[in-house]
Design a protein around this motif. Structure first.
Motif, PDB file in Angstrom:
ATOM      1  N   ASP A  26       0.842  -1.212   0.000  1.00 49.33           N
ATOM      2  CA  ASP A  26       0.000   0.000   0.000  1.00 49.33           C
ATOM      3  C   ASP A  26       0.872   1.255   0.000  1.00 49.33           C
ATOM      4  O   ASP A  26       0.604   2.226  -0.711  1.00 49.33           O
ATOM      5  CB  ASP A  26      -0.915   0.023   1.241  1.00 49.33           C
ATOM      6  N   TYR A  27       1.935   1.221   0.821  1.00 51.54           N
ATOM      7  CA  TYR A  27       2.852   2.364   0.935  1.00 51.54           C
ATOM      8  C   TYR A  27       3.475   2.662  -0.434  1.00 51.54           C
ATOM      9  O   TYR A  27       3.500   3.809  -0.888  1.00 51.54           O
ATOM     10  CB  TYR A  27       3.921   2.025   1.985  1.00 51.54           C
ATOM     11  N   LEU A  28       3.936   1.629  -1.115  1.00 50.89           N
ATOM     12  CA  LEU A  28       4.579   1.845  -2.427  1.00 50.89           C
ATOM     13  C   LEU A  28       3.557   2.342  -3.450  1.00 50.89           C
ATOM     14  O   LEU A  28       3.866   3.158  -4.310  1.00 50.89           O
ATOM     15  CB  LEU A  28       5.243   0.552  -2.926  1.00 50.89           C
ATOM     16  N   PHE A  29       2.341   1.851  -3.315  1.00 55.00           N
ATOM     17  CA  PHE A  29       1.280   2.268  -4.239  1.00 55.00           C
ATOM     18  C   PHE A  29       0.971   3.758  -4.030  1.00 55.00           C
ATOM     19  O   PHE A  29       0.887   4.529  -4.979  1.00 55.00           O
ATOM     20  CB  PHE A  29       0.027   1.420  -3.992  1.00 55.00           C
ATOM     21  N   GLU A  30       0.821   4.143  -2.759  1.00 53.87           N
ATOM     22  CA  GLU A  30       0.457   5.532  -2.453  1.00 53.87           C
ATOM     23  C   GLU A  30       1.613   6.485  -2.738  1.00 53.87           C
ATOM     24  O   GLU A  30       1.450   7.513  -3.379  1.00 53.87           O
ATOM     25  CB  GLU A  30       0.061   5.691  -0.967  1.00 53.87           C
ATOM     26  N   LYS A  31       2.795   6.127  -2.230  1.00 59.06           N
ATOM     27  CA  LYS A  31       3.919   7.084  -2.282  1.00 59.06           C
ATOM     28  C   LYS A  31       4.618   7.096  -3.644  1.00 59.06           C
ATOM     29  O   LYS A  31       5.107   8.112  -4.088  1.00 59.06           O
ATOM     30  CB  LYS A  31       4.985   6.715  -1.225  1.00 59.06           C
TER      31      LYS A  31
ATOM     32  N   ILE B 245      11.803   0.526 -10.134  1.00 61.59           N
ATOM     33  CA  ILE B 245      12.724   0.051  -9.087  1.00 61.59           C
ATOM     34  C   ILE B 245      13.416   1.255  -8.435  1.00 61.59           C
ATOM     35  O   ILE B 245      13.644   1.275  -7.221  1.00 61.59           O
ATOM     36  CB  ILE B 245      13.728  -0.994  -9.633  1.00 61.59           C
ATOM     37  N   GLU B 246      13.708   2.282  -9.224  1.00 65.42           N
ATOM     38  CA  GLU B 246      14.289   3.502  -8.649  1.00 65.42           C
ATOM     39  C   GLU B 246      13.308   4.104  -7.629  1.00 65.42           C
ATOM     40  O   GLU B 246      13.690   4.488  -6.531  1.00 65.42           O
ATOM     41  CB  GLU B 246      14.581   4.499  -9.792  1.00 65.42           C
ATOM     42  N   LYS B 247      12.033   4.135  -8.000  1.00 59.84           N
ATOM     43  CA  LYS B 247      11.018   4.698  -7.090  1.00 59.84           C
ATOM     44  C   LYS B 247      10.925   3.852  -5.819  1.00 59.84           C
ATOM     45  O   LYS B 247      10.765   4.382  -4.721  1.00 59.84           O
ATOM     46  CB  LYS B 247       9.646   4.728  -7.786  1.00 59.84           C
ATOM     47  N   ILE B 248      10.990   2.547  -5.984  1.00 64.93           N
ATOM     48  CA  ILE B 248      10.926   1.661  -4.816  1.00 64.93           C
ATOM     49  C   ILE B 248      12.133   1.937  -3.915  1.00 64.93           C
ATOM     50  O   ILE B 248      12.016   2.036  -2.690  1.00 64.93           O
ATOM     51  CB  ILE B 248      10.891   0.174  -5.242  1.00 64.93           C
ATOM     52  N   LYS B 249      13.296   2.107  -4.548  1.00 66.62           N
ATOM     53  CA  LYS B 249      14.525   2.370  -3.787  1.00 66.62           C
ATOM     54  C   LYS B 249      14.360   3.656  -2.948  1.00 66.62           C
ATOM     55  O   LYS B 249      14.675   3.685  -1.749  1.00 66.62           O
ATOM     56  CB  LYS B 249      15.686   2.514  -4.784  1.00 66.62           C
ATOM     57  N   ILE B 250      13.839   4.683  -3.591  1.00 64.99           N
ATOM     58  CA  ILE B 250      13.671   5.963  -2.882  1.00 64.99           C
ATOM     59  C   ILE B 250      12.658   5.801  -1.742  1.00 64.99           C
ATOM     60  O   ILE B 250      12.899   6.221  -0.610  1.00 64.99           O
ATOM     61  CB  ILE B 250      13.234   7.079  -3.872  1.00 64.99           C
ATOM     62  N   ALA B 251      11.536   5.141  -2.047  1.00 68.24           N
ATOM     63  CA  ALA B 251      10.493   4.981  -1.017  1.00 68.24           C
ATOM     64  C   ALA B 251      11.011   4.137   0.151  1.00 68.24           C
ATOM     65  O   ALA B 251      10.766   4.463   1.318  1.00 68.24           O
ATOM     66  CB  ALA B 251       9.253   4.340  -1.627  1.00 68.24           C
ATOM     67  N   LEU B 252      11.743   3.066  -0.148  1.00 59.70           N
ATOM     68  CA  LEU B 252      12.275   2.227   0.938  1.00 59.70           C
ATOM     69  C   LEU B 252      13.307   3.006   1.749  1.00 59.70           C
ATOM     70  O   LEU B 252      13.408   2.851   2.965  1.00 59.70           O
ATOM     71  CB  LEU B 252      12.910   0.940   0.389  1.00 59.70           C
ATOM     72  N   GLY B 253      14.046   3.867   1.060  1.00 60.76           N
ATOM     73  CA  GLY B 253      15.060   4.681   1.736  1.00 60.76           C
ATOM     74  C   GLY B 253      14.458   5.565   2.811  1.00 60.76           C
ATOM     75  O   GLY B 253      15.144   6.000   3.739  1.00 60.76           O
TER      76      GLY B 253
END
Ligand code: PLP
Length: 402
Positions: A351-356, A388-396
């Motif tokens: 959900d977090y990755l979807f929203e952010k 994957i770049e977006k996921i990296k930033i969001a996980l960061g």
């Protein structure tokens, strides 16, 4: 009550967000971004013009003979058998999913267990976890119980499989489902592992349902189908969705001993009658067309490159772990270190990755692995890298567990 497919629910969520104007990159999807071959579309339009009654009428319940024959011949080559599989060993269905359900239903919905006890709804079907959720959902839908064996990062041998009979009476076990290459892990079962499954099935008198829909999307040399090791007991499921990028056309099949095909035929005849005639002709065009087969190979090569791109990008993300898949088009990634604070579960993370980040991924929990997420690389290279770049930033932005 039957639960709706959680993966279909994600797909619907993405479609809704897109209607609202959001630009979601969908890595939850299990369908190639390629279209069906133009040669298939051309052959189909020719058939529409000239086919007459053949395309307007019901086909045989099992499906059109030339396509069943072509599937059987190809399977004979893969199994290294001369003429074991014939057109009568094949049933064509609307999608592999229905072939799978018809097979499970034919096996477990007999109103009697192996000892002839009527009305027994406790027949068990062994499923190797992590697994595509449809397997257990269909087993339940057919009135039986899924019996899971955890095979994550474990070699499959007889001992591991026999752990099942400690928790479930073996006389009630009816079948084992395997899926190689696997959705969600991309794992390919080695020849020795297939032999272990086959020995287990022989020892406990089980049917083997082998979902091989990703067989032509693999990055290593695959062993022969399990039907080579256990021809009397194997039901092989395949389809046109992934191999020929024809998900929406809905065409799948099962290859099995005739006694099972005949049960499945009875079930199909009382439900959907037959797969759509025109789609069956399109399937025949796909199998017979050099161009369509070349395109299928090209697509598989493209997935090989995307797998490298995704692996390189993912390795820039600290604290996750994964292995490169040997087949199919998914990365199954351990994200345990990011399950912290507000983000307690992989569903929260999805959900977090979807929203952010406007990236859709599939939480591993739907496959029975609650520390994992599944990313599909059946999207364009550009979208894959961007996502994957977006996921990296969001996980960061999440404080990892220490
Ligand atoms: N089997 C597996 C393992 C799958 O992952 C899928 C789709 O995601 C299917 C079968 C469905 O195939 P079809 O589209 O032919 O119903």
């Amino acid at each position: 009550m039957t639960n709706k497919s959680p993966l279909a629910a994600i797909l619907n969520k993405v479609k809704k967000a897109e209607e609202e104007g959001k630009k979601v990159i969908n890595l939850a999807v299990g369908e190639p971004d390629f279209g069906a071959s133009e040669s298939v579309k051309f052959e189909l339009s020719e058939k529409l013009k000239s086919g007459g009654k053949a395309i307007d009428a019901y086909t045989e319940t099992l499906g059109i003979e030339p396509l069943r024959r072509a599937i059987a011949e190809r399977f004979n080559k893969e199994c290294g058998s001369e003429a074991r599989w014939r057109s009568s060993s094949v049933i064509l269905t609307p999608g592999a999913k229905f072939a799978l359900f018809a097979a499970i239903y034919a096996l477990v919905n007999t109103n009697a267990d192996k000892n002839g006890v009527l009305g027994n709804d406790k027949l068990g079907v062994v499923i190797l976890n992590p697994a595509w959720p449809t397997f257990s959902a269909q087993v339940k839908l057919a009135g039986a119980s899924p019996v899971f064996v955890d095979t994550m990062n474990k070699k499959i041998d007889l001992k591991l499989l026999e752990s099942v009979v400690e928790k479930y009476p073996p006389e009630l076990l009816k079948a084992i489902i395997i899926n190689s290459p696997s959705n969600p892990t991309g794992r390919v079962l080695k020849a020795g592992e297939l032999e272990a499954v086959s020995d287990f099935a022989k020892k406990y008198d089980l049917w083997i349902i082998s979902d091989e829909i990703y067989r032509r999307i693999s990055y290593i040399k695959l062993p022969s189908p399990i039907a080579r090791f256990a021809p009397e007991k194997a039901i092989t499921i395949g389809g046109f969705s992934k191999e020929y990028a024809m998900t929406g056309w809905r065409l799948g099949y099962a290859i099995a001993p005739e006694e099972i095909i005949s049960e499945m035929e009875a079930y199909q005849s009382q439900t959907i009658t037959c797969a759509s005639s025109i789609v069956q002709y399109a399937g025949l065009a796909a199998l017979e067309s050099d161009e369509a087969n070349k395109e299928a190979e090209k697509m598989a090569k493209e997935f090989t490159s995307r797998r490298e791109i995704a692996a390189a990008k993912l390795s820039e993300i600290p604290g996750i772990s994964f292995s490169k898949p040997d087949g199919a088009f998914y990365f199954f990634i351990n994200v345990r270190e990011y399950l912290t604070g507000e983000i307690k579960t992989v569903e929260n993370l999805a959900d977090y990755l979807f929203e952010k980040s406007e990236v859709a991924i599939a939480p591993g929990s739907v496959f029975g692995a609650s520390d994992y997420i599944r990313l599909s690389f059946a999207v364009s290279r550009g979208d894959l890298e961007k996502a994957i770049e977006k996921i990296k930033i969001a996980l960061g932005k999440i404080k990892k567990k220490d």
